[in-house]
Design a protein around this motif. Sequence first.
Motif: not given
Length: 583
Positions: A166-177, A219-229, A121-123
């Motif tokens: 849904q998104p909450v304060v408890k989470g992890t930053k994704v590196p953008d420096d 955006i919600i991440i779908p389960e069991a995505l068929n993506v490369p390792p 889905a689009l952000l």
Amino acid sequence: MLFCYYEKVNYLFVLYVLCNYYPAACQEEEDGPYHGKYLGKFNSYHHQVSGDVYAVDERTLLLKTNVLERYFNKDFTLVLPDKKKITDIKWFAIYDIWSQNTFGDIYIPEGFEPPTVQNIALLTGKTNAISTSAVEILDAKRIRLNQFVYDGKPKKAYFWVGVGAQPVVKGTKVPDDLDPLRAYKNITITLDLPGDITIFNIDWFSIFDHESKRSLASIIIPEALNVPPSLVKIIPHKNELPNCLQLHRDFQVSWEIFGPQITIQLAGQIAENEYLSFGISGSDERSQMIGADVAVAYIDGYRGFATDYNITALTPCVKVLGQYKGVCKDELVGGQDSNQMNTAVRENGINIITYRRTLISHENMEPAFHDLYSKTDVTIQTSPKEPQNNCFAFTKSKAILGEPWKKGQIFDKTIRVFNTYIGPSGGKKGYQAITGHSSTALAWYVNGLLAPELWLRRGLSYQFRVRGGNDPHSAEYYHPLIITDEPHGGIDRRLDDDFESYKKFNRSLVVTCQPGDPGILELTPNSSWPDIIYYNSFTQANMGWKIHVVDSFNQRVYSRANKSVAPFLLMLSLLIYQALFIV
């Protein structure tokens, strides 16, 4: 049939196209790291061939097998030849062409879908003009936002991932420096999930504002995505001290206080010739380099250093009118080194340096321009009620470098006058890419070009109009022009690496000058001059570049390697006024 040679001549991995179909069970691995979509186990016929086979992407197979002595219990990948896809073949075999025996094989199930990039889905957001044209999951650790738009107004917004509905304060930053997000306008960015986090153990991706404690878009991440390792290598690092703060995806600091002293450990994924720097701000209200007391930590061979520095100007340490100014060792400016070195080790490309110092200061590898730095204020609670640790494992992936800017050259037999100015060095795409040297924040511009190569002809007279500063009290902006046969010579931050070309970078600059006339340097190269000389600053290293001295403009590159040249030095320190390129 197609043959893919991979080992000795009598052993072949064989790919058969348009062969018989035989169903193979398809199952997903339950434990361990994600290797791709599971194809199944080898059918063993001879020599106890066994192992598991995974589809990495549409053209690549991963073998976890004991195939042949050389690959006993080894993992390796095979890329199908001639741009063939896994869906183009029916089975894969280990085959001996001399005895015409199949040692083992595996069949590709009908309708098998190999891992590939997945669109989700689009952000988009109702505030802050957030939008994307597409969101792609590239592999198990990478998310790409295409044509990302964001106004950058919130001061504490980050890319944020976590688990739950849904998104909450408890989470992890994704590196953008790890800095708050700046403004983006139709920029395509690729984000790597930090540490050992993968797309399979998060439920959502968000732009989260920590000041208002709300999600601006998610955006919600779908389960069991068929993506490369992922090809990213995870490098575990255990912190020995109770508190740890992730300053950057490649830099973390941990500490412990005992009595009046603090023990600090710096861990950073850096090159062997690079340093880590950490210290106390020069201001009680914000992160500020001027007035800061910092430790510059590095490893030289087997010996570690954590040297105490004082910052009085945004420039490498220089002696101005008998006084040292810039980023100087405490001992040079009348202080003392407050750091006591404990341990230093380099493991898996990570420098780990531990030192101790007093909480209140009593106050060679010289630091210069630094590539990574905090763009916002960073505060640390040194004595929390409970130990704090937000650090994650280091990761290592293949660096993707942007195209460097086109190198400037002035090769014109009619030019006799060169106008020289001081301006921003242009980051990794600019001065560093042009010269291959590390740089300060400033560099020489000649006739509007950043550190160009010049061509001069012997016997002709030339004039350099020098605008490099006329205040000898200024450590940053006093640069007498020198021309020597030595390549090096002797901080207003910009996002220079974001410019795709030097032309766009140059158009963002504005010339600002103090009143007065330029200093004039006149010279006439003769037969005693070397073929290559350099223009630079007298006070700071690595600000200029190369001058070719030729006998004739008819031959652009001319070698006088067999000619003995006397030691050469020409220097002029006559400067009348200052000119700077600024935003």
